[in-house]
Design an enzyme around this catalytic site. Structure first.
Site, mmCIF file in Angstrom:
data_model
loop_
_atom_site.group_PDB
_atom_site.id
_atom_site.type_symbol
_atom_site.label_atom_id
_atom_site.label_comp_id
_atom_site.label_asym_id
_atom_site.label_seq_id
_atom_site.Cartn_x
_atom_site.Cartn_y
_atom_site.Cartn_z
ATOM 1 N N SER A 1 78.991 85.057 78.479
ATOM 2 C CA SER A 1 79.649 83.985 77.957
ATOM 3 C C SER A 1 79.443 82.625 78.599
ATOM 4 O O SER A 1 79.633 81.465 78.255
ATOM 5 C CB SER A 1 80.937 84.015 77.320
ATOM 6 O OG SER A 1 80.831 85.010 76.113
ATOM 7 N N SER B 1 79.570 82.760 74.447
ATOM 8 C CA SER B 1 80.373 82.037 73.833
ATOM 9 C C SER B 1 80.923 80.645 74.243
ATOM 10 O O SER B 1 81.379 79.890 73.456
ATOM 11 C CB SER B 1 81.632 82.739 73.396
ATOM 12 O OG SER B 1 82.556 83.105 74.560
ATOM 13 N N LYS C 1 86.363 74.964 78.086
ATOM 14 C CA LYS C 1 86.188 75.521 76.824
ATOM 15 C C LYS C 1 87.519 75.621 76.459
ATOM 16 O O LYS C 1 88.566 75.970 77.029
ATOM 17 C CB LYS C 1 85.731 76.956 77.321
ATOM 18 C CG LYS C 1 85.481 77.984 76.259
ATOM 19 C CD LYS C 1 84.971 79.150 76.769
ATOM 20 C CE LYS C 1 84.523 79.995 75.558
ATOM 21 N NZ LYS C 1 83.854 81.732 76.218
#
Length: 434
Positions: free
Chosen positions: A159, A135, A60
């Site tokens: 997330s 996310s 990420k």
């Protein structure tokens, strides 16, 4: 011995921007092939760093990388170049992992639909008209589509677990690790988890699993049925299943979130201290329930509602319990809805029970995988996307009509889903909704 380089060669073509256009990746690592070749040479020479040696992984884009910008999906940080790899990045690379790309995310990790000013809207491989969760949605979509073997996200509230749920993946939110500068983490000092040793098919024998009733409220019927079926499987594997009503749960959860208390002013404010005390009370109460019923974990749906279309508000999250109690939890596939969307079950345990949670997920998976690869991202052919093919349940129709689910009809009506029909001669026919 070019296994690592071969895997990377298949993964690196920009498949992300072809076919379904998942938009999962922000930036490719231009040195990935060279790094993979060097690791292959190490292996050939008899040096194997460990299980991650030569394994392609995705980060990420809020993990610092000393050789690539770290943007958190924001145009404002597009050229933000860290001086060095972050702790996790360095650990993975030192273990032999090959970073192939950094993934899109909900900008600044401030949402769960994974749209950002730098990367745009990431889409769900199981239905590209829908969001992938967030996310860490870029990582989730990329791993669901097999761009890499494993990916790292971050979990403020769901997330990691939400993209895992929507991508038919396993996602672990761990117990917070030990930091010698942080006395709060002394609980896990000298308790380094040993996950490989815990991968045992018989992990559910003698275990006690609680069915967490508060998180079955307001749940889509198909999702609830699939999760209850997963819990029934745990029972068939030797677990004792106990209902956990916890009527005081909603009251305990009030004002326990700190997501909106992240500035220096917030951290120095008495309100932040009060919220942390509420979190401690929540954690203590949940652990007392677990202890009083002699449970090993409690079970519930990771997401109670299906993934939404871009621009809609995603409802149905159960992320708050793990996030706001600080207790570890793991999400793993429980099956699919009738229209092919993944369903996930989550197990939450006491602090430092991470290894046991992984062992449960492994045992469940060994009984029979509830996962299948998304049909929108088939394997590459000679390094390229395969030729287009008919999607859906091998659709052939003599009447010229195509049955759609209620969700498909809604998407088609809004222009979010396209349908192409062809005659036996190959002539295209315009599709209309009736």
């Amino acid at each position: 011995m070019r296994a690592s380089r071969a895997r990377i060669s298949r993964a690196l073509p920009q498949y992300d921007q072809s076919g379904p256009r998942l938009n999962a990746i922000i930036r490719l690592n231009p040195r990935a092939l060279a790094e993979a070749a060097a690791l292959d040479a190490e292996r050939k020479a008899g040096k194997v760093r460990g299980p991650m040696h030569g394994i392609p992984f995705i980060l990420k884009d809020n993990y610092d990388t000393g050789d690539m910008p770290t943007t958190a999906g924001s145009l404002a940080l597009a050229n933000s170049q860290p001086a060095r790899d972050g702790f996790i990045t360095k650990q993975i690379r030192d273990a032999g992992g090959v970073l192939i790309a950094k993934s899109n995310m909900h900008e600044l990790a401030a949402g769960i639909t994974s749209i950002s000013s730098l990367g745009g809207q990431t889409r769900n491989p199981y239905d590209p008209a829908r969001c992938p969760g967030g996310s860490s949605g870029g990582t989730g979509a990329a791993i669901a589509a097999s761009f890499a073997a494993v990916g790292w996200g971050s979990d403020t509230c769901g997330s990691i677990r939400i993209p895992s749920a929507f991508g038919a993946l396993v996602g672990l939110r761990p117990t917070v690790g030990y930091d010698p500068a942080d006395p709060v983490t002394v609980l896990v000092k000298d308790k380094r988890p040993r996950f490989m040793d815990a991968l045992k098919p018989g992990a559910f024998k003698g275990a006690r699993i609680g069915v967490f009733a508060p998180y079955f409220r307001d749940t889509d019927a198909e999702i609830a049925d699939s999760v209850r079926a997963a819990i029934a499987t745990m029972k068939s594997l030797g677990a004792t299943v106990i209902d956990v009503p916890m009527p005081e749960f909603d009251t305990l959860m009030v004002n326990t979130g700190v997501t909106n208390q992240e500035t220096k002013h917030d951290l120095e404010n008495a309100a932040h201290t009060l919220t942390l005390s509420r979190q401690a009370a929540l954690r203590a109460r949940v652990e007392r329930v677990i202890d009083s019923l002699q449970l090993d974990a409690i079970a519930y749906p990771t997401m109670r509602q299906a993934p939404v279309f871009p621009g809609q508000i995603q409802a149905g999250s159960t992320c708050q319990l793990g996030a706001q109690s600080g207790l570890p939890s793991i999400a793993f596939p429980a099956g699919f809805t009738a229209d092919g969307l993944p369903v996930s079950v989550e197990l939450l345990g006491k602090a430092t029970s991470d290894v046991q949670l992984v062992s449960f997920a492994y045992a469940f998976e060994q009984h029979g995988s509830r996962r299948r690869a998304p049909s929108t991202t088939p394997a590459l052919v000679a390094g390229k996307a395969p030729a287009p093919r008919v999607m859906g349940p091998d659709v052939r129709t003599a009447s010229g009509s195509l049955p759609l689910s209620a969700r498909d009809r809604e998407a088609f009506g809004k222009g979010l889903l396209s349908v192409a029909l062809y005659t036996a001669s190959g002539k295209a026919v315009e599709a209309t909704l009736r």
